[in-house]
Design a protein around this motif. Structure first.
Motif, mmCIF file in Angstrom:
data_model
loop_
_atom_site.group_PDB
_atom_site.id
_atom_site.type_symbol
_atom_site.label_atom_id
_atom_site.label_comp_id
_atom_site.label_asym_id
_atom_site.label_seq_id
_atom_site.Cartn_x
_atom_site.Cartn_y
_atom_site.Cartn_z
ATOM 1 N N VAL A 117 -53.893 -35.984 -56.877
ATOM 2 C CA VAL A 117 -54.175 -34.568 -56.680
ATOM 3 C C VAL A 117 -54.227 -33.928 -58.065
ATOM 4 C CG1 VAL A 117 -53.450 -32.460 -55.513
ATOM 5 C CG2 VAL A 117 -52.907 -34.693 -54.495
ATOM 6 N N HIS A 118 -55.372 -33.335 -58.385
ATOM 7 C CA HIS A 118 -55.612 -32.858 -59.750
ATOM 8 C C HIS A 118 -54.971 -31.490 -59.997
ATOM 9 C CE1 HIS A 118 -58.063 -36.341 -60.492
ATOM 10 N NE2 HIS A 118 -58.721 -36.094 -59.368
ATOM 11 N N THR A 119 -53.644 -31.525 -60.098
ATOM 12 C CA THR A 119 -52.852 -30.350 -60.427
ATOM 13 C C THR A 119 -51.494 -30.844 -60.909
ATOM 14 O OG1 THR A 119 -52.007 -28.228 -59.605
ATOM 15 C CG2 THR A 119 -51.882 -30.095 -58.089
ATOM 16 N N ASN A 120 -50.763 -29.985 -61.586
ATOM 17 C CA ASN A 120 -49.366 -30.267 -61.924
ATOM 18 C C ASN A 120 -48.501 -29.365 -61.064
ATOM 19 O OD1 ASN A 120 -49.402 -32.287 -63.924
ATOM 20 N ND2 ASN A 120 -49.994 -30.799 -65.471
ATOM 21 N N GLU A 140 -62.678 -45.900 -56.561
ATOM 22 C CA GLU A 140 -62.378 -44.533 -56.968
ATOM 23 C C GLU A 140 -63.400 -43.608 -56.312
ATOM 24 O OE1 GLU A 140 -61.128 -42.486 -61.219
ATOM 25 O OE2 GLU A 140 -61.674 -44.598 -61.134
ATOM 26 N N GLU A 141 -62.897 -42.526 -55.684
ATOM 27 C CA GLU A 141 -63.788 -41.585 -54.998
ATOM 28 C C GLU A 141 -63.245 -40.174 -55.175
ATOM 29 O OE1 GLU A 141 -65.528 -42.472 -50.887
ATOM 30 O OE2 GLU A 141 -63.953 -40.994 -50.457
ATOM 31 N N PHE A 151 -57.043 -28.218 -53.840
ATOM 32 C CA PHE A 151 -57.151 -28.908 -55.128
ATOM 33 C C PHE A 151 -58.219 -29.991 -55.072
ATOM 34 C CE2 PHE A 151 -52.653 -27.814 -54.418
ATOM 35 C CZ PHE A 151 -52.447 -26.938 -55.469
ATOM 36 N N ASP A 152 -58.825 -30.284 -56.239
ATOM 37 C CA ASP A 152 -59.638 -31.497 -56.365
ATOM 38 C C ASP A 152 -58.684 -32.682 -56.211
ATOM 39 O OD1 ASP A 152 -61.625 -29.729 -57.127
ATOM 40 O OD2 ASP A 152 -61.954 -30.623 -59.099
ATOM 41 N N PHE A 153 -59.189 -33.783 -55.677
ATOM 42 C CA PHE A 153 -58.365 -34.989 -55.573
ATOM 43 C C PHE A 153 -59.261 -36.215 -55.626
ATOM 44 C CE2 PHE A 153 -59.445 -33.565 -51.350
ATOM 45 C CZ PHE A 153 -59.765 -34.717 -50.637
ATOM 46 N N THR A 154 -58.671 -37.352 -55.970
ATOM 47 C CA THR A 154 -59.407 -38.606 -56.082
ATOM 48 C C THR A 154 -58.646 -39.698 -55.353
ATOM 49 O OG1 THR A 154 -60.228 -37.933 -58.259
ATOM 50 C CG2 THR A 154 -60.418 -40.277 -57.708
ATOM 51 N N PHE A 155 -59.342 -40.428 -54.480
ATOM 52 C CA PHE A 155 -58.764 -41.621 -53.870
ATOM 53 C C PHE A 155 -58.961 -42.765 -54.863
ATOM 54 C CE2 PHE A 155 -60.257 -39.786 -49.566
ATOM 55 C CZ PHE A 155 -59.061 -39.131 -49.377
ATOM 56 N N ILE A 156 -57.872 -43.471 -55.186
ATOM 57 C CA ILE A 156 -57.931 -44.588 -56.131
ATOM 58 C C ILE A 156 -57.220 -45.789 -55.511
ATOM 59 C CG2 ILE A 156 -57.426 -45.397 -58.478
ATOM 60 C CD1 ILE A 156 -56.964 -42.394 -59.222
#
Length: 162
Positions: A117-120, A140-141, A151-156
């Motif tokens: 999840v692209h946040t702190n 990676e998606e 939030f932007d997020f990425t499945f890895i």
């Protein structure tokens, strides 16, 4: 195959006060599709964070509490080693938390299914650092934030490097 599955922020935060710190419906859907029909290993606090056991999964709960009461279809064990022992050997088994269980299992896992999840965020529970020398990214998606996802997020997907 032993797989860790988690959603973490950029600073590896998992949650605060035994709760997730975001609501990402697509992450829940992915979690459900990957873990359904499998054994899921978790610590007692993670189990207690659910309103009821998750359907179509065998819950293996690690606790040092003697006589810990759980609903039918759940298994209680005193350690990670015992948790792995009670799971089918030829099946994918998922470790779903919390932080301490992830720490104990990262060095023996075969795979990590991570939602980054692209946040702190502020948290009291964290996922262990993934060492790029020990893990290879095989999938990676990226997903942009939208009306359902704050939030932007990425499945890895990581596999252990040989």
């Amino acid at each position: 195959m032993l797989t860790l599955i988690a959603a973490t922020s950029t600073n590896n935060a998992l949650g605060k006060d035994n709760q997730l710190v975001w609501h990402l419906p697509d992450d829940f859907k992915r979690f459900k599709s990957l873990t359904s029909g499998h054994y899921i290993i978790m610590g007692r606090k993670t189990f207690e964070s659910f309103p009821k056991p998750l359907p179509n999964r065998t819950h293996v709960i690690i606790t040092r509490q003697k006589n810990y009461e759980v609903p039918e279809g759940c298994v209680v064990v005193p350690s990670l080693e015992k948790a792995i022992e009670v799971c089918p050997k030829n099946d994918e088994v998922y470790i779903i938390g919390g932080g301490e269980i992830y720490k104990q299992s990262i060095d023996i896992a075969d795979k990590v299914e991570l939602t980054r999840v692209h946040t702190n965020v502020e948290a009291d529970t964290f996922f262990p650092e993934i060492d790029p020398k020990k893990w290879n990214v095989v999938f990676e998606e990226h997903h942009e934030k939208d009306e359902k996802h704050a939030f932007d997020f990425t499945f890895i997907t990581y596999l252990r490097a040989n």
